[in-house]
Design a protein around this motif. Structure first.
Motif, PDB file in Angstrom:
ATOM      1  N   TRP A 149       0.826  -1.215   0.000  1.00  0.00           N
ATOM      2  CA  TRP A 149       0.000   0.000   0.000  1.00  0.00           C
ATOM      3  C   TRP A 149       0.850   1.251   0.000  1.00  0.00           C
ATOM      4  N   TRP A 150       2.024   1.199   0.658  1.00  0.00           N
ATOM      5  CA  TRP A 150       2.829   2.409   0.738  1.00  0.00           C
ATOM      6  C   TRP A 150       3.436   2.791  -0.611  1.00  0.00           C
ATOM      7  N   GLN A 151       3.538   1.798  -1.531  1.00  0.00           N
ATOM      8  CA  GLN A 151       4.014   2.125  -2.867  1.00  0.00           C
ATOM      9  C   GLN A 151       2.906   2.705  -3.739  1.00  0.00           C
ATOM     10  N   GLN A 152       1.650   2.481  -3.333  1.00  0.00           N
ATOM     11  CA  GLN A 152       0.523   3.050  -4.069  1.00  0.00           C
ATOM     12  C   GLN A 152       0.157   4.441  -3.571  1.00  0.00           C
ATOM     13  N   PHE A 153       0.733   4.848  -2.423  1.00  0.00           N
ATOM     14  CA  PHE A 153       0.424   6.160  -1.862  1.00  0.00           C
ATOM     15  C   PHE A 153       0.906   7.248  -2.819  1.00  0.00           C
ATOM     16  N   PRO A 154       0.084   8.267  -3.125  1.00  0.00           N
ATOM     17  CA  PRO A 154       0.473   9.290  -4.104  1.00  0.00           C
ATOM     18  C   PRO A 154       1.789   9.970  -3.732  1.00  0.00           C
ATOM     19  N   ARG A 155       2.669  10.087  -4.706  1.00  0.00           N
ATOM     20  CA  ARG A 155       3.985  10.668  -4.455  1.00  0.00           C
ATOM     21  C   ARG A 155       3.883  12.126  -4.023  1.00  0.00           C
ATOM     22  N   ARG A 156       2.881  12.844  -4.555  1.00  0.00           N
ATOM     23  CA  ARG A 156       2.761  14.253  -4.210  1.00  0.00           C
ATOM     24  C   ARG A 156       2.439  14.433  -2.728  1.00  0.00           C
ATOM     25  N   TRP A 157       1.718  13.467  -2.156  1.00  0.00           N
ATOM     26  CA  TRP A 157       1.379  13.566  -0.744  1.00  0.00           C
ATOM     27  C   TRP A 157       2.521  13.078   0.144  1.00  0.00           C
ATOM     28  N   VAL A 158       3.460  12.325  -0.416  1.00  0.00           N
ATOM     29  CA  VAL A 158       4.701  12.037   0.311  1.00  0.00           C
ATOM     30  C   VAL A 158       5.475  13.337   0.521  1.00  0.00           C
ATOM     31  N   ILE A 159       5.525  14.167  -0.533  1.00  0.00           N
ATOM     32  CA  ILE A 159       6.188  15.477  -0.427  1.00  0.00           C
ATOM     33  C   ILE A 159       5.476  16.337   0.618  1.00  0.00           C
ATOM     34  N   VAL A 160       4.149  16.335   0.590  1.00  0.00           N
ATOM     35  CA  VAL A 160       3.380  17.127   1.556  1.00  0.00           C
ATOM     36  C   VAL A 160       3.682  16.681   2.987  1.00  0.00           C
ATOM     37  N   LEU A 161       3.723  15.375   3.226  1.00  0.00           N
ATOM     38  CA  LEU A 161       3.974  14.868   4.576  1.00  0.00           C
ATOM     39  C   LEU A 161       5.395  15.175   5.049  1.00  0.00           C
ATOM     40  N   LEU A 162       6.361  15.121   4.136  1.00  0.00           N
ATOM     41  CA  LEU A 162       7.731  15.476   4.520  1.00  0.00           C
ATOM     42  C   LEU A 162       7.838  16.963   4.852  1.00  0.00           C
ATOM     43  N   CYS A 163       7.150  17.799   4.072  1.00  0.00           N
ATOM     44  CA  CYS A 163       7.116  19.231   4.401  1.00  0.00           C
ATOM     45  C   CYS A 163       6.411  19.469   5.732  1.00  0.00           C
ATOM     46  N   PHE A 164       5.342  18.726   5.967  1.00  0.00           N
ATOM     47  CA  PHE A 164       4.647  18.788   7.254  1.00  0.00           C
ATOM     48  C   PHE A 164       5.612  18.475   8.401  1.00  0.00           C
ATOM     49  N   ILE A 277       1.464  20.136  -6.368  1.00  0.00           N
ATOM     50  CA  ILE A 277       0.057  20.033  -5.973  1.00  0.00           C
ATOM     51  C   ILE A 277      -0.849  20.751  -6.974  1.00  0.00           C
ATOM     52  N   PRO A 278      -1.866  20.066  -7.521  1.00  0.00           N
ATOM     53  CA  PRO A 278      -2.830  20.732  -8.407  1.00  0.00           C
ATOM     54  C   PRO A 278      -3.705  21.705  -7.621  1.00  0.00           C
ATOM     55  N   VAL A 279      -4.302  22.650  -8.326  1.00  0.00           N
ATOM     56  CA  VAL A 279      -5.069  23.709  -7.661  1.00  0.00           C
ATOM     57  C   VAL A 279      -6.243  23.148  -6.866  1.00  0.00           C
ATOM     58  N   SER A 280      -6.792  22.020  -7.302  1.00  0.00           N
ATOM     59  CA  SER A 280      -7.938  21.432  -6.600  1.00  0.00           C
ATOM     60  C   SER A 280      -7.570  20.900  -5.214  1.00  0.00           C
ATOM     61  N   GLU A 281      -6.273  20.709  -4.947  1.00  0.00           N
ATOM     62  CA  GLU A 281      -5.820  20.208  -3.646  1.00  0.00           C
ATOM     63  C   GLU A 281      -4.959  21.226  -2.902  1.00  0.00           C
ATOM     64  N   ARG A 282      -4.885  22.434  -3.417  1.00  0.00           N
ATOM     65  CA  ARG A 282      -3.932  23.416  -2.895  1.00  0.00           C
ATOM     66  C   ARG A 282      -4.227  23.819  -1.457  1.00  0.00           C
ATOM     67  N   SER A 283      -5.464  24.160  -1.170  1.00  0.00           N
ATOM     68  CA  SER A 283      -5.794  24.669   0.165  1.00  0.00           C
ATOM     69  C   SER A 283      -5.540  23.634   1.242  1.00  0.00           C
ATOM     70  N   ARG A 284      -6.017  22.410   1.021  1.00  0.00           N
ATOM     71  CA  ARG A 284      -5.858  21.411   2.077  1.00  0.00           C
ATOM     72  C   ARG A 284      -4.421  20.922   2.215  1.00  0.00           C
ATOM     73  N   SER A 285      -3.646  20.902   1.122  1.00  0.00           N
ATOM     74  CA  SER A 285      -2.244  20.501   1.251  1.00  0.00           C
ATOM     75  C   SER A 285      -1.455  21.544   2.024  1.00  0.00           C
ATOM     76  N   LEU A 286      -1.667  22.816   1.707  1.00  0.00           N
ATOM     77  CA  LEU A 286      -0.983  23.870   2.454  1.00  0.00           C
ATOM     78  C   LEU A 286      -1.458  23.909   3.904  1.00  0.00           C
ATOM     79  N   ALA A 287      -2.750  23.686   4.116  1.00  0.00           N
ATOM     80  CA  ALA A 287      -3.263  23.668   5.489  1.00  0.00           C
ATOM     81  C   ALA A 287      -2.619  22.554   6.298  1.00  0.00           C
ATOM     82  N   LEU A 288      -2.424  21.393   5.660  1.00  0.00           N
ATOM     83  CA  LEU A 288      -1.783  20.285   6.369  1.00  0.00           C
ATOM     84  C   LEU A 288      -0.336  20.623   6.714  1.00  0.00           C
ATOM     85  N   VAL A 289       0.392  21.205   5.767  1.00  0.00           N
ATOM     86  CA  VAL A 289       1.794  21.557   6.021  1.00  0.00           C
ATOM     87  C   VAL A 289       1.887  22.586   7.143  1.00  0.00           C
TER      88      VAL A 289
END
Length: 566
Positions: A149-164, A277-289
């Motif tokens: 499952w961890w290889q199926q996790f979106p790569r863009r959200w790996v970046i978000v979590l590391l920034c977090f 991050i695409p614009v449709s996910e921008r607010s919540r990704s930045l909010a998480l970070v």
């Protein structure tokens, strides 16, 4: 029975039940495999199962297909069979690929032995078809997902979590001084003005690298710049107790050096997320970070009193600073400055991120005149100053307020400071989801940014005015929590707006506006110490409220969610 790379989820085809064949229930799965030299080879794979009625026409083939798709997960096809993973059975594949003109035909033999079955060995040859396809028959067993499952996790959200995680460390290393300063001031006999000077010295270095960090990130990539920042500020954190023992000037220099490292964090992060991050996910990704910063405050304020009580105040700096090395190893392994640099990024996710557009080349020249001529840029700068004045006062002076005004001891001050920051972490993510939902339902980005930032200004202004009227410490803490919780909506307002108006210069834009925010921190933190020597905490809060109102006016008049810089 796990099939490994045998089956791809692309062009999944149809799954047809059959009551006969091999004297068992049979299902046929059509799969399109990537061809060679511009051709495609069609493979038909037949699964036989000993269990009666497992795959028959009368047993809802749609549900069977759904179940099979669930078990297979998302796997890439490479045009040949891969070694599968087994649980209770043994299987091996031998792939023979023969060339025919400009194409290759994949012919495979599967050897299967099941410990559940009385069949000792079954052989399934590829069966030729009219169009050069191959049909393989595999007997028995159960299908399991061969991709973790961890290889199926979106790569863009790996970046978000590391920034977090980096922002979590950022505020842990920053707020520990607001707790440690209490025993330190007693040990070294510092007055309020000296404490304010020490607290503000962090912002001297923080101010220097805001714009530089944005320029470096836009030119060289956010991975290098953010990695440098975390290593630098972690080392400065570890050096803080040594500098304090050497004398006040050394401590001021080390705190300024720490600010240099943390100063590049926000521009570098903003640069990376603008590409990932695409614009449709921008607010919540930045909010998480950004909620990582708030949870960093929660963690730092919760654990600092315990560490100080048991091991002394230097232990806070040594323990928190050492965590940066763990993060840095993960960053080197998994982070990339942009999607085009990541060799493991799937084509499907790359399409989601880029939305059909090509990635831009790194910025070589910053159009300063053009940037500074745009009113929305100045709205960002002024609003950021107004916002950070109140935020940094609460960040650096809240434990002192609890200790001096509410008469809480050191441990109580640290623990009760956790509540407002925890509230910010929760409401930042709530605001992010609300903002992205409003945008997805057709509300303009401009309207969403103005609504969210107005809440981020007016909410804290209202609750700070109530502090002078409350009679109990519990109500004062509640007002602080509500003030910080409404402040967190700013993450979906001005903090998301840099990527809206100029995604290519997101790092520089955040560096510009956060420079103004840092100036607010420098002047606000130092001014609070002088105000308290001559006035009261009510005066401190009234100044913050006035700036919140000015920010609200400027933001609603001049901000926009449309792109003004290309």
């Amino acid at each position: 029975m796990a099939i490994g790379g045998l089956i791809s989820n692309r062009s999944f085809g149809s799954f047809i039940g059959s009551g006969n064949g091999c004297q068992k229930e049979r299902g046929i799965l059509y799969q399109r495999l990537g061809g060679i030299n511009g051709t495609e080879v069609s493979n038909r794979v037949v699964f036989c199962n000993r269990k009666p009625n497992a795959l028959c026409r009368n047993h809802q083939p749609r549900k069977i297909l759904s179940s099979l798709q669930h078990e297979l997960g998302h796997m890439k096809s490479f045009g040949c069979f891969l070694q599968p993973v087994m649980v209770d059975s043994r299987i091996r594949f031998r792939s023979n690929i023969k060339e025919d003109g400009n194409s290759k035909i994949n012919r495979s033999r599967a050897y299967y032995k099941s410990e559940e079955s009385d069949i000792t060995e079954g052989v399934a040859d590829s069966l030729p078809s009219a169009d050069g396809s191959a049909e393989a028959v595999l007997v028995g067993g159960n299908l399991h997902n061969a991709t973790p499952w961890w290889q199926q996790f979106p790569r863009r959200w790996v970046i978000v979590l590391l920034c977090f995680a980096s922002f979590l460390l950022c505020n842990m290393d920053r707020v520990n001084m607001s707790i440690a300063i209490l025993p330190m001031s007693q040990e070294y006999s510092w007055n309020s003005a000296t404490v304010g000077l020490i607290q503000s010295s962090f912002f001297w270095g923080y101010l220097l690298t805001q714009i530089l960090g944005g320029i470096w990130a836009d030119k060289f990539g956010g991975k290098v710049v953010l990695g440098f920042g975390v290593v630098w500020w972690s080392f400065a954190t570890i050096m803080t107790p040594i500098a304090a023992k050497l004398g006040l000037p050394f401590l001021l220099v080390v705190r300024a050096f720490m600010g240099i490292g943390e100063g590049v964090a926000m521009p570098a992060m903003n640069n990376m997320l603008s590409k990932w991050i695409p614009v449709s996910e921008r607010s919540r990704s930045l909010a998480l970070v950004y909620s990582g910063m708030y949870l960093g405050s929660v963690t730092g304020l919760a654990f600092s009193p315990m560490l100080i009580t048991k091991f002394g105040w230097p232990s806070v700096f040594y323990s928190f600073g050492s965590l940066g090395s763990i993060w840095f190893m993960l960053w080197l392994k998994y982070a990339y400055s942009s999607p085009k640099d990541d060799p493991d990024l799937s084509e499907e996710e790359k399409k989601v991120i880029l939305g059909g557009s090509k990635p831009r080349e790194p910025v070589t020249v910053i159009p300063w005149k053009l940037i500074l001529s745009k009113p929305p840029v100045w709205a960002l700068i002024i609003s950021h100053f107004c916002h950070n004045w109140g935020t940094f006062i609460l960040l650096t002076w809240m434990p002192t307020y609890y200790n001096q005004v509410l008469k809480f001891n050191l441990t109580e001050s640290g623990l009760l400071c956790v509540l407002p920051w925890f509230t910010m972490a929760v409401f930042a993510n709530v605001g992010g989801w609300i903002a992205d939902t409003l945008i997805s339902r057709g509300l303009s980005i401009t309207a969403v940014r103005k609504i969210m930032q107005s809440i981020g200004f007016l909410g804290p202004a209202f609750f700070l005015t109530q502090l002078s009227r409350v009679k109990t410490p519990a109500m004062a803490v509640l007002c602080m929590a509500c003030s910080q919780g409404s402040d967190a909506f700013s993450q979906s307002g001005l903090y998301s707006n840099h990527q809206d108006i100029g995604p290519r210069y997101a790092g520089v834009l955040l560096g510009l506006s956060n420079t103004a925010g840092v100036l607010a921190g420098v002047f606000g933190t130092a001014a609070t110490g002088y105000i308290l020597q001559r006035g009261s905490w009510d005066d401190v809060f009234n100044v913050a409220v006035g700036l919140y109102l000015i920010g609200t006016l400027v933001w609603n008049l001049f901000s926009t969610g449309e792109k003004v810089l290309d």
